[in-house]
Design a protein around this motif. Sequence first.
Motif, short mmCIF file in Angstrom:
data_model
loop_
_atom_site.label_atom_id
_atom_site.label_comp_id
_atom_site.label_asym_id
_atom_site.label_seq_id
_atom_site.Cartn_x
_atom_site.Cartn_y
_atom_site.Cartn_z
N GLU A 100 -46.13 9.42 -40.85
CA GLU A 100 -46.19 8.26 -41.72
C GLU A 100 -45.03 7.32 -41.43
O GLU A 100 -44.08 7.66 -40.75
N THR A 101 -45.15 6.14 -41.98
CA THR A 101 -44.11 5.13 -41.84
C THR A 101 -42.77 5.66 -42.32
O THR A 101 -42.69 6.36 -43.33
N GLN A 102 -41.73 5.32 -41.58
CA GLN A 102 -40.37 5.56 -42.05
C GLN A 102 -39.80 4.24 -42.55
O GLN A 102 -39.96 3.20 -41.91
N TYR A 103 -39.14 4.30 -43.70
CA TYR A 103 -38.53 3.12 -44.30
C TYR A 103 -37.03 3.20 -44.06
O TYR A 103 -36.38 4.18 -44.45
N PHE A 104 -36.49 2.17 -43.43
CA PHE A 104 -35.09 2.19 -43.04
C PHE A 104 -34.21 1.39 -43.99
O PHE A 104 -34.63 0.37 -44.56
N GLY A 105 -32.97 1.84 -44.11
CA GLY A 105 -31.95 1.07 -44.80
C GLY A 105 -31.38 0.01 -43.89
O GLY A 105 -31.73 -0.05 -42.71
N PRO A 106 -30.45 -0.80 -44.39
CA PRO A 106 -29.89 -1.90 -43.61
C PRO A 106 -28.84 -1.49 -42.60
O PRO A 106 -28.44 -2.28 -41.75
N GLY A 107 -28.38 -0.25 -42.67
CA GLY A 107 -27.42 0.25 -41.69
C GLY A 107 -25.98 0.15 -42.14
O GLY A 107 -25.61 -0.67 -42.99
N TYR B 36 -42.07 -0.65 -34.35
CA TYR B 36 -41.19 -1.23 -35.37
C TYR B 36 -40.62 -2.54 -34.85
O TYR B 36 -40.43 -2.72 -33.64
N ARG B 37 -40.28 -3.42 -35.79
CA ARG B 37 -39.57 -4.65 -35.46
C ARG B 37 -38.15 -4.52 -36.01
O ARG B 37 -37.94 -4.06 -37.14
N GLN B 38 -37.16 -4.94 -35.20
CA GLN B 38 -35.77 -4.92 -35.66
C GLN B 38 -35.13 -6.27 -35.39
O GLN B 38 -35.06 -6.73 -34.25
N VAL B 45 -38.25 -2.24 -39.11
CA VAL B 45 -39.33 -2.40 -40.08
C VAL B 45 -40.64 -2.00 -39.42
O VAL B 45 -40.97 -2.48 -38.33
N PHE B 46 -41.37 -1.10 -40.06
CA PHE B 46 -42.62 -0.58 -39.52
C PHE B 46 -43.66 -1.68 -39.37
O PHE B 46 -43.84 -2.53 -40.25
N LEU B 47 -44.37 -1.64 -38.22
CA LEU B 47 -45.46 -2.59 -37.98
C LEU B 47 -46.81 -1.90 -37.91
O LEU B 47 -47.73 -2.23 -38.65
N LEU B 89 -39.39 -1.88 -31.23
CA LEU B 89 -39.13 -0.48 -30.89
C LEU B 89 -40.43 0.31 -30.91
O LEU B 89 -41.23 0.17 -31.84
N CYS B 90 -40.60 1.14 -29.91
CA CYS B 90 -41.72 2.08 -29.86
C CYS B 90 -41.16 3.47 -30.21
O CYS B 90 -40.04 3.82 -29.80
N ALA B 91 -41.92 4.25 -30.97
CA ALA B 91 -41.46 5.59 -31.35
C ALA B 91 -42.64 6.55 -31.32
O ALA B 91 -43.75 6.19 -31.73
#
Lengths: 113, 111
Positions: A100-107, B36-38, B45-47, B89-91
């Motif tokens: 599933e999608t991973q949700y990232f923080g701002p770092g 993902y886009r960064q 951010v997931f695409l 980014l590709c994962a």
Amino acid sequence: NAGVTQTPKFRILKIGQSMTLQCTQDMNHNYMYWYRQDPGMGLKLIYYSVGAGITDKGEVPNGYNVSRSTTEDFPLRLELAAPSQTSVYFCASSPKPNQETQYFGPGTRLLVL
Amino acid sequence: SQKIEQNSEALNIQEGKTATLTCNYTNYSPAYLQWYRQDPGRGPVFLLLIRENEKEKRKERLKVTFDTTLKQSLFHITASQPADSATYLCAGGGSQGNLIFGKGTKLSVKP
């Protein structure tokens, strides 16, 4: 929802110092992750957790420790900081394992001098 | 070791053209790939996610393909705009239950 929040945004450490990078998510996700991203490199997994009380090592765990006492929080501890730990650290969460999608923080940008 | 490779560090295209980014995987067979886009100074951010049994997936101007024979995924942005400029980014899913990321491709769309 704030999503995944990380503090601090930026920190300078001296060699040998310790610090804790904070990560909190308000989406009630069981799975949480810590990555580091070096310039021009892909994200590398440091540690991950599949739920409160359960953590496991990723690809690059040396020099770091984690704990997961609650669903919301997943702090990353650096002991005896070294210049090689200069990096940008991202925390992420997901409702299920990696399909599933991973949700990232701002770092958190960390500089060790 | 399991690897995700994005061979192009940078891609420059003109506004309105289609951008095509490449992702190759080696030494394993991921059950799915994610894109993902960064943006600078931000988290990814997931695409899109595509599974190994899916040939193609679309979302608005985005299209991703998964070719298990070539061990490759292609990511397309049609009618590109300057606002699409970012690192992509590709994962892929790893054997440890983690995501393995490529280094990313920096896309610049010129007006």
